[in-house]
Design an enzyme around this catalytic site. Structure first.
Site, PDB file in Angstrom:
ATOM      1  N   SER A 558       0.845  -1.190   0.000  1.00 52.74           N
ATOM      2  CA  SER A 558       0.000   0.000   0.000  1.00 52.74           C
ATOM      3  C   SER A 558       0.886   1.246   0.000  1.00 52.74           C
ATOM      4  CB  SER A 558      -0.955  -0.033   1.195  1.00 52.74           C
ATOM      5  OG  SER A 558      -1.946   0.949   1.077  1.00 52.74           O
ATOM      6  N   HIS A 673      -7.889  -5.184  -0.725  1.00 48.51           N
ATOM      7  CA  HIS A 673      -6.650  -4.474  -0.453  1.00 48.51           C
ATOM      8  C   HIS A 673      -5.686  -5.322   0.370  1.00 48.51           C
ATOM      9  CE1 HIS A 673      -4.015  -1.104  -0.332  1.00 48.51           C
ATOM     10  NE2 HIS A 673      -4.122  -0.933   0.980  1.00 48.51           N
TER      11      HIS A 673
END
Length: 699
Positions: A558, A673
């Site tokens: 991320s 994610h």
């Protein structure tokens, strides 16, 4: 194919000038824009081809062995089943070898104390997915108090942030016919009473912010079309999101409305029963919470009230009703210093428990509201990271998890009680086993100076008595005030440490290890500090003889994936290999992709020429070069990640390939994610990354 980069000789002058020199390498127009079409046939064919190449390249006996080891750890029944109290029951969500999608289940405290507690399964997600022919991933449950009979269940397709919401009856064990139900969207929903909820969702055109989150909040009554629900608040399209929550604490019922104008700034109001909005007048970047009669304000920047200035990181308390009426009688509950910062806090009914980080080591304090006297919580180890994992705000029960790099998790439980009744204490109730020979490793904390002279701490985990340079994995994040603290990772220990690797965790700026200033100084035009700090740790590891540049790998996801991208393009001499996961990489377009607009406060606005001036100097995608040799990099992402667009990873890989750089790519077709939707996928992802690192760093 592989490129084994020869050992690099570090040139400090060359590296510190790299970011500015790279501007000429910016790529425009974008030749790989077509890869942003997430579900398009051509992009997915591109993905499958590279998945096949990567899987073929890194398959083998060691990979299979590590994947099996990781899966056994993730699936073991010996893991701690973490719980949350809802009325008389403790609820847990559990995955194992026989329940890949998981079980939502409950038990009593007496049963939970047993080594093998009996569980009452409420929802079997595997069975539900099979019955409905859906790729369901559990996304949580909001249970209505005080009878705890009705729940709003959130289910995600493939692990995305967008969820389907359905009302569930815990007594009949059935979804409620004609109950509250919403189609797939990034929904925020919460109970008001048995027949009413607050909801923000995709109501149609204009109902979402530019970040893709709810812009409108409605009060929705049972039997009513959601389109006909009463609008109670609306934000602007430029906001990140708006939301509403109802506090049902007896005697302290209230509705709070929040409007997040950017990722770090928000306005908070109380919505009174007559429809009036009472503004809670605090700095917009402060975090606000209300518990019973108390208002807590956690400052992110200095704040002057009358003649007193409170420093960033201070936790202040006030009586809520007095404060909204105009009083500014504030009591500092916690004041940070250069070594100590507020990590997190939570309320029981009568007491406030606060976790402090002191040079990235945890202290747990229990405060009594009113005089705000505190005492240390007894029964907590001094040599571990301790976090509050569950707390009963209607009672006095608290659960904490404590662990360290070589100390498996222990779940602690206590009943804090009223002030003065008993000394606040906790004791073990569950313990996780060791998954590797953790007693064979030492943990040390070091400090090194970054380019501007700031002292940066980092932890090193390596075999006892080791005095030779060896394969080393460096981890870091550096963003959004997220503090990275020591913790037990059985998969990392088994796959990396047990095979002779060293692990390092860097506590770089951008995180929250030393409070909000540690973060804010590295936002926007200060972003370069994150990368300078990480590079400083990499250099110090070589200086101390812990590793060499050719044996040093790094991994991040991320925002940490962005960190890896900058290390690749700006500091390639420092590393032998990099693993870049669910990353942000194209900082020219990040704000246009999925939730990217919500992070403009962190990184800056690429459409503003002044902001793009500093962003462009580090944006990895725009700074790829074919003239410098990069270390081998493994880029991974998820098709179903609806937070960080998979186009970042896809385009970066394509551009690296075009530049002749050594890159491998793997995209999980589901997983959101987090990159994985179940334990089997998580085990595959872990084994792939570690196998890649072993091949590059210890060929």
């Amino acid at each position: 194919m592989f490129y084994i980069r020869p050992r690099a000789i570090f040139d400090h002058t060359a590296i510190t000038g790299t970011l500015a020199q790279m501007t000429s390498a910016r790529r425009s127009p974008d030749p790989y824009l077509w890869l942003e079409d997430i579900g398009g046939d051509e992009p997915l064919n591109w993905v499958r081809e590279r998945n096949a190449t990567t899987t073929s390249e890194f398959s083998g006996a060691r990979f299979d062995e590590m994947r099996g080891e990781a899966l056994a750890i993730l699936n073991t029944d010996a893991q701690i089943p973490y719980v949350r109290r809802r009325g008389p029951y403790l609820y847990n969500f559990w995955r194992d070898a026989n329940n890949a999608r998981g079980l939502w289940r409950r038990t009593t405290l007496d049963r939970y104390r047993q080594n093998d507690p009996e569980w009452d399964v409420i929802i079997d997600v595997d069975a539900l997915a099979a019955t409905e022919d859906e790729n369901w991933v559990w996304a949580g449950a909001a249970v209505l108090r005080p009878d705890f009979r009705r729940a709003l269940i959130s289910l995600s397709r493939g692990g995305s942030d967008a969820v389907v919401v359905r009302e569930f009856d815990l007594q009949t064990r059935q979804f409620v016919t004609d109950g509250f139900a919403l189609p797939e969207a990034k929904t925020h929903i919460g109970w008001i009473d048995a027949d009413t909820v607050f909801v923000g969702t995709d109501f149609g055109p204009g109902s979402l912010t530019d970040s893709g989150y709810p812009r409108l909040v409605k009060r929705w009554k049972r039997g009513q079309s959601v389109d006909d629900a009463e609008l109670v608040f609306s934000g602007e399209a430029s906001d990140v999101m708006v939301g509403a929550s109802f506090d049902d604490t007896p005697g302290f019922e209230r509705t709070l409305i929040s409007r997040s104008t950017d990722f770090f700034n928000s306005e908070v109001h109380e919505l009174t029963t007559d429809g009036e909005l009472l503004h809670i007048d605090v700095p917009t970047d402060a975090s606000v919470s209300v518990h019973r009669e108390w208002l807590l304000i956690e400052l992110k920047s200095p704040w002057r009230v009358d003649d007193i200035e409170y420093s960033a990181g201070t936790l202040l308390a006030a009586r809520y009703r007095d404060y909204v009426a105009g009083s500014r009688a504030l009591t500092p509950v916690f004041v940070p210093d250069e070594h100590a910062s507020l990590h997190h806090y939570a309320w029981t009914k009568e007491r406030l428990t606060v976790a402090i980080l002191r040079d990235v080591a945890t202290e747990i304090l229990v405060f009594t509201p009113g005089d705000w006297h505190f005492e240390p919580l007894t029964g907590v180890s001094d040599n571990a990271t301790t976090q509050i994992v569950a707390i009963d705000d209607l009672g006095d029960e608290i659960f904490l998890d404590t662990s360290g790099f070589t100390q498996p998790s222990t779940l602690l439980r206590g009943e804090i009680g009223e002030a003065g009744a008993t000394r606040a204490s906790v004791s073990p109730i569950k313990s996780a086993p060791s998954f590797f020979d953790d007693a064979s490793f030492d943990v040390a904390q070091y400090f090194t100076q970054s380019d501007d002279g700031t002292s940066i701490p980092y932890f090193v985990v390596r075999a006892k008595g080791s005095d030779v340079a060896g394969p080393t994995l460096l981890g870091g994040y550096g963003g959004f005030e997220v503090a990275r603290t020591p913790g037990y990772d059985g998969v990392l220990g088994k796959l990396w440490l047990s095979r002779g690797g060293t692990y390092v965790l860097a506590n770089i700026r951008g995180g929250g290890e030393y409070g909000p200033v540690w973060h804010t100084q590295a936002m926007r035009e200060g972003r370069h500090l994150v990368y300078e700090d990480f590079a400083a740790v990499a250099r110090d590891l070589v200086t101390r003889g812990i590793t060499t540049a050719a044996q040093l790998g790094a991994q991040g996801g991320s925002n940490g994936g962005l960190l890896m991208g900058v290390m690749l393009t700006a500091y390639p001499q420092l590393f032998g290999a990099l693993v870049c996961q669910v990353p942000l990489l194209d900082m020219r377009r990040y704000h246009l992709l999925l939730a990217g607009a919500s992070w403009v406060a962190e990184y800056g606005d690429p459409d503003n020429p002044d902001d793009w001036e500093f962003i462009s100097k580090y944006s990895p995608y725009q700074n790829i070069s074919s003239d410098r040799r990069y270390p081998p990099v493994l880029v991974t992402t998820s098709t179903r990640d609806d937070r960080v667009h998979p186009g970042h990873a896809r385009k970066m890989t394509a551009a690296l390939q075009e530049a002749g750089q050594p890159v491998w790519y793997y995209e999980n077709i589901e997983g959101g994610h987090g990159g994985a939707a179940n334990n089997e996928q998580s085990a595959f992802k872990a084994a792939l990354a570690i196998e890649f690192l072993w091949r590059q760093l210890a060929p």
